[in-house]
Motif scaffolding. Structure first.
Motif, PDB file in Angstrom:
ATOM      1  N   MET A 191      31.199  20.436  43.812  1.00  0.00           N
ATOM      2  CA  MET A 191      31.584  21.836  43.632  1.00  0.00           C
ATOM      3  C   MET A 191      32.970  21.935  43.020  1.00  0.00           C
ATOM      4  SD  MET A 191      33.311  24.699  45.007  1.00  0.00           S
ATOM      5  CE  MET A 191      33.632  24.398  46.734  1.00  0.00           C
ATOM      6  N   LEU A 192      33.099  22.694  41.926  1.00  0.00           N
ATOM      7  CA  LEU A 192      34.356  22.807  41.193  1.00  0.00           C
ATOM      8  C   LEU A 192      35.154  24.054  41.547  1.00  0.00           C
ATOM      9  CD1 LEU A 192      33.061  21.724  37.679  1.00  0.00           C
ATOM     10  CD2 LEU A 192      34.583  20.423  39.161  1.00  0.00           C
ATOM     11  N   GLY A 193      34.568  24.986  42.242  1.00  0.00           N
ATOM     12  CA  GLY A 193      35.271  26.219  42.571  1.00  0.00           C
ATOM     13  C   GLY A 193      34.292  27.351  42.773  1.00  0.00           C
ATOM     14  N   PRO A 220      34.678  54.532  34.962  1.00  0.00           N
ATOM     15  CA  PRO A 220      34.837  53.510  33.916  1.00  0.00           C
ATOM     16  C   PRO A 220      35.623  52.299  34.436  1.00  0.00           C
ATOM     17  CG  PRO A 220      35.381  55.691  33.078  1.00  0.00           C
ATOM     18  CD  PRO A 220      35.250  55.824  34.568  1.00  0.00           C
ATOM     19  N   THR A 221      35.103  51.123  34.168  1.00  0.00           N
ATOM     20  CA  THR A 221      35.764  49.894  34.609  1.00  0.00           C
ATOM     21  C   THR A 221      35.672  48.838  33.522  1.00  0.00           C
ATOM     22  OG1 THR A 221      33.737  49.035  35.633  1.00  0.00           O
ATOM     23  CG2 THR A 221      35.236  50.298  37.043  1.00  0.00           C
ATOM     24  N   MET A 222      36.578  47.853  33.620  1.00  0.00           N
ATOM     25  CA  MET A 222      36.495  46.637  32.840  1.00  0.00           C
ATOM     26  C   MET A 222      36.347  45.471  33.812  1.00  0.00           C
ATOM     27  SD  MET A 222      39.149  47.124  29.648  1.00  0.00           S
ATOM     28  CE  MET A 222      40.489  47.843  30.590  1.00  0.00           C
ATOM     29  N   ILE A 223      35.708  44.416  33.361  1.00  0.00           N
ATOM     30  CA  ILE A 223      35.321  43.332  34.263  1.00  0.00           C
ATOM     31  C   ILE A 223      36.212  42.111  34.041  1.00  0.00           C
ATOM     32  CG2 ILE A 223      33.453  41.777  34.945  1.00  0.00           C
ATOM     33  CD1 ILE A 223      31.483  43.872  34.028  1.00  0.00           C
ATOM     34  N   LEU A 224      36.641  41.536  35.149  1.00  0.00           N
ATOM     35  CA  LEU A 224      37.355  40.257  35.153  1.00  0.00           C
ATOM     36  C   LEU A 224      36.446  39.197  35.743  1.00  0.00           C
ATOM     37  CD1 LEU A 224      39.850  38.349  35.045  1.00  0.00           C
ATOM     38  CD2 LEU A 224      40.430  39.205  37.331  1.00  0.00           C
ATOM     39  N   GLU A 225      36.173  38.158  34.962  1.00  0.00           N
ATOM     40  CA  GLU A 225      35.467  36.987  35.477  1.00  0.00           C
ATOM     41  C   GLU A 225      36.490  35.898  35.754  1.00  0.00           C
ATOM     42  OE1 GLU A 225      31.689  34.647  33.822  1.00  0.00           O
ATOM     43  OE2 GLU A 225      33.547  34.092  32.776  1.00  0.00           O
ATOM     44  N   ALA A 226      36.436  35.311  36.932  1.00  0.00           N
ATOM     45  CA  ALA A 226      37.427  34.299  37.296  1.00  0.00           C
ATOM     46  C   ALA A 226      36.776  33.170  38.080  1.00  0.00           C
ATOM     47  CB  ALA A 226      38.554  34.916  38.122  1.00  0.00           C
ATOM     48  N   VAL A 227      37.340  31.980  37.908  1.00  0.00           N
ATOM     49  CA  VAL A 227      36.979  30.810  38.713  1.00  0.00           C
ATOM     50  C   VAL A 227      38.239  30.370  39.432  1.00  0.00           C
ATOM     51  CG1 VAL A 227      36.254  28.401  38.681  1.00  0.00           C
ATOM     52  CG2 VAL A 227      35.122  30.055  37.194  1.00  0.00           C
ATOM     53  N   ALA A 228      38.157  30.219  40.741  1.00  0.00           N
ATOM     54  CA  ALA A 228      39.330  29.846  41.528  1.00  0.00           C
ATOM     55  C   ALA A 228      38.947  28.823  42.576  1.00  0.00           C
ATOM     56  CB  ALA A 228      39.939  31.072  42.203  1.00  0.00           C
ATOM     57  N   SER A 229      39.913  27.989  42.927  1.00  0.00           N
ATOM     58  CA  SER A 229      39.726  27.038  44.017  1.00  0.00           C
ATOM     59  C   SER A 229      40.186  27.687  45.319  1.00  0.00           C
ATOM     60  CB  SER A 229      40.504  25.748  43.744  1.00  0.00           C
ATOM     61  OG  SER A 229      41.852  26.023  43.431  1.00  0.00           O
ATOM     62  N   ASP A 231      42.691  27.312  47.090  1.00  0.00           N
ATOM     63  CA  ASP A 231      44.111  27.631  47.169  1.00  0.00           C
ATOM     64  C   ASP A 231      44.507  28.710  46.150  1.00  0.00           C
ATOM     65  OD1 ASP A 231      43.711  26.139  44.926  1.00  0.00           O
ATOM     66  OD2 ASP A 231      45.287  24.668  45.325  1.00  0.00           O
ATOM     67  N   LEU A 232      43.501  29.426  45.618  1.00  0.00           N
ATOM     68  CA  LEU A 232      43.697  30.542  44.684  1.00  0.00           C
ATOM     69  C   LEU A 232      44.295  30.102  43.354  1.00  0.00           C
ATOM     70  CD1 LEU A 232      44.916  33.407  47.061  1.00  0.00           C
ATOM     71  CD2 LEU A 232      42.598  32.821  46.343  1.00  0.00           C
ATOM     72  N   TRP A 233      44.071  28.858  42.981  1.00  0.00           N
ATOM     73  CA  TRP A 233      44.454  28.399  41.652  1.00  0.00           C
ATOM     74  C   TRP A 233      43.381  28.892  40.682  1.00  0.00           C
ATOM     75  CZ3 TRP A 233      47.562  23.429  40.892  1.00  0.00           C
ATOM     76  CH2 TRP A 233      47.870  23.240  39.547  1.00  0.00           C
ATOM     77  N   ILE A 234      43.765  29.698  39.721  1.00  0.00           N
ATOM     78  CA  ILE A 234      42.815  30.290  38.785  1.00  0.00           C
ATOM     79  C   ILE A 234      42.598  29.324  37.627  1.00  0.00           C
ATOM     80  CG2 ILE A 234      42.348  32.234  37.251  1.00  0.00           C
ATOM     81  CD1 ILE A 234      44.135  33.928  39.060  1.00  0.00           C
ATOM     82  N   TRP A 235      41.386  28.762  37.563  1.00  0.00           N
ATOM     83  CA  TRP A 235      41.068  27.802  36.513  1.00  0.00           C
ATOM     84  C   TRP A 235      40.449  28.461  35.289  1.00  0.00           C
ATOM     85  CZ3 TRP A 235      43.244  23.287  37.158  1.00  0.00           C
ATOM     86  CH2 TRP A 235      43.507  22.831  38.451  1.00  0.00           C
ATOM     87  N   HIS A 236      40.004  29.661  35.447  1.00  0.00           N
ATOM     88  CA  HIS A 236      39.369  30.361  34.324  1.00  0.00           C
ATOM     89  C   HIS A 236      39.494  31.862  34.551  1.00  0.00           C
ATOM     90  CE1 HIS A 236      36.263  31.829  31.558  1.00  0.00           C
ATOM     91  NE2 HIS A 236      35.715  32.447  32.589  1.00  0.00           N
ATOM     92  N   ALA A 237      39.803  32.603  33.500  1.00  0.00           N
ATOM     93  CA  ALA A 237      39.849  34.064  33.565  1.00  0.00           C
ATOM     94  C   ALA A 237      39.362  34.628  32.238  1.00  0.00           C
ATOM     95  CB  ALA A 237      41.270  34.545  33.864  1.00  0.00           C
ATOM     96  N   PHE A 238      38.431  35.565  32.320  1.00  0.00           N
ATOM     97  CA  PHE A 238      37.855  36.201  31.135  1.00  0.00           C
ATOM     98  C   PHE A 238      37.787  37.692  31.424  1.00  0.00           C
ATOM     99  CE2 PHE A 238      33.903  37.461  28.760  1.00  0.00           C
ATOM    100  CZ  PHE A 238      34.464  37.397  27.486  1.00  0.00           C
ATOM    101  N   PHE A 239      38.588  38.480  30.716  1.00  0.00           N
ATOM    102  CA  PHE A 239      38.775  39.888  31.078  1.00  0.00           C
ATOM    103  C   PHE A 239      38.478  40.796  29.895  1.00  0.00           C
ATOM    104  CE2 PHE A 239      41.598  43.640  31.540  1.00  0.00           C
ATOM    105  CZ  PHE A 239      41.028  44.166  32.687  1.00  0.00           C
ATOM    106  N   GLY A 240      37.929  41.975  30.201  1.00  0.00           N
ATOM    107  CA  GLY A 240      37.791  43.011  29.189  1.00  0.00           C
ATOM    108  C   GLY A 240      36.389  43.478  28.905  1.00  0.00           C
TER     109      GLY A 240
END
Length: 290
Positions: A191-193, A220-229, A231-240
């Motif tokens: 498991m990576l996150g 109206p909303t915009m979406i944030l996709e995130a991958v985190a471990s 310890d809340l280290w964000i390894w990936h973020a894709f927003f908008g």
């Protein structure tokens, strides 16, 4: 004219840019000095009201509240209000101050001591943490609205410049090994996150776009996709992405698996139920494919 503009800019750069009052006064005074045009009045801009905010006193009160040896509000309250420990906050504040001279406390053109780095960074954190408007922190931090917005803009730019390469990136082989070890300790080998999407409200969305940006959330909303471990280290973020999309639609358009498709992702080897795998996985909810 370029000579005059350079003098104005130099004077303002050397000042603390603490609020509109002193900036406008300084610019008016300099332009009056170097202008050949005679004016019927001198001094500050006519009709402009100067607010004395007692910025130095505001800094002293904030320091006693949070950063003193025996602060009024201890570590637990600091973490709740700032969203992090005091040690982490001080680390971020110190590197931001060293990175951008704007956050260094100095005297403005009127020889008045300007806002401290603590005040400018605090108002940026309050806006990011609570989503408050720019003038909502004035009463406590003692900072003008325009300076709040400029502090927020420069703070975000500084954090991205300083921390992006280390804290917002794809995992390398060393990182992958650490993540796999953490996952295996918790019963999830390979498991990576965790991956998920969240909706951010777009308060001022134009009327003609509201249908596209409305989904299961009734605004109206915009979406944030995130991958985190863990310890809340964000390894990936894709927003908008528009709020009408679901998580799997967002995943199909995000660059999360680009390295894997190109064959450049770190190798992951683990065994589950006697089967060998060479591809890691993320914890997700039921909308994602296996």
């Amino acid at each position: 004219m370029p000579f005059k503009r350079s003098l104005v800019q130099r004077e303002l750069d050397d000042s603390s840019s603490d609020d509109d009052d002193y900036m406008i006064f300084s610019a008016a005074r300099i332009m009056h000095t170097y202008s050949n045009t005679k004016r019927s009045h001198g001094g500050s801009v006519l009709g402009h009201r100067v607010i004395y905010r007692d910025r130095e006193g505001g800094h002293n009160r904030m320091f006693q509240d949070y950063l003193a040896v025996n602060p009024t509000y201890g570590p637990q309250i600091f973490r709740r209000r700032y969203g992090m420990s005091r040690e982490l906050f001080l680390r971020i504040m110190n590197v931001v101050e060293a990175h951008d001279d704007y956050f260094v406390q100095k005297r403005n053109a009127a020889n008045v001591l300007g806002l401290s780095c603590f005040q400018k960074v605090t108002t940026a954190f309050r806006m990011l943490t609570y989503g408050v408007p720019a003038d909502a922190t004035d009463e406590y931090v003692r900072i003008g609205e325009s300076t709040t917005l400029e502090s927020l803009r420069r703070f975000i730019a500084a954090v991205v410049d300083i921390f992006e390469d280390e804290y917002l990136r794809y995992p390398n082989e060393t990182d992958t090994a650490r993540l796999l070890a953490l996952g295996e300790q918790r019963g999830f080998p390979g498991m990576l996150g965790s991956i998920d999407c969240m909706h951010w409200a777009w308060k001022n969305c134009p009327v003609e776009k509201q249908g596209q940006y409305k989904g299961h959330v009734d605004k109206p909303t915009m979406i944030l996709e995130a991958v985190a471990s863990n310890d809340l280290w964000i390894w990936h973020a894709f927003f908008g992405m528009p709020g009408s999309h679901n998580d799997i639609n967002v995943l199909h358009q995000s660059p999360l698996f680009a390295n894997l498709a190109e064959g450049t992702a770190p190798q992951v080897n683990y065994t589950v139920n006697g089967h060998d795998y060479t591809m890691g996985y993320y914890l997700a909810d039921g909308i994602y494919p296996s």
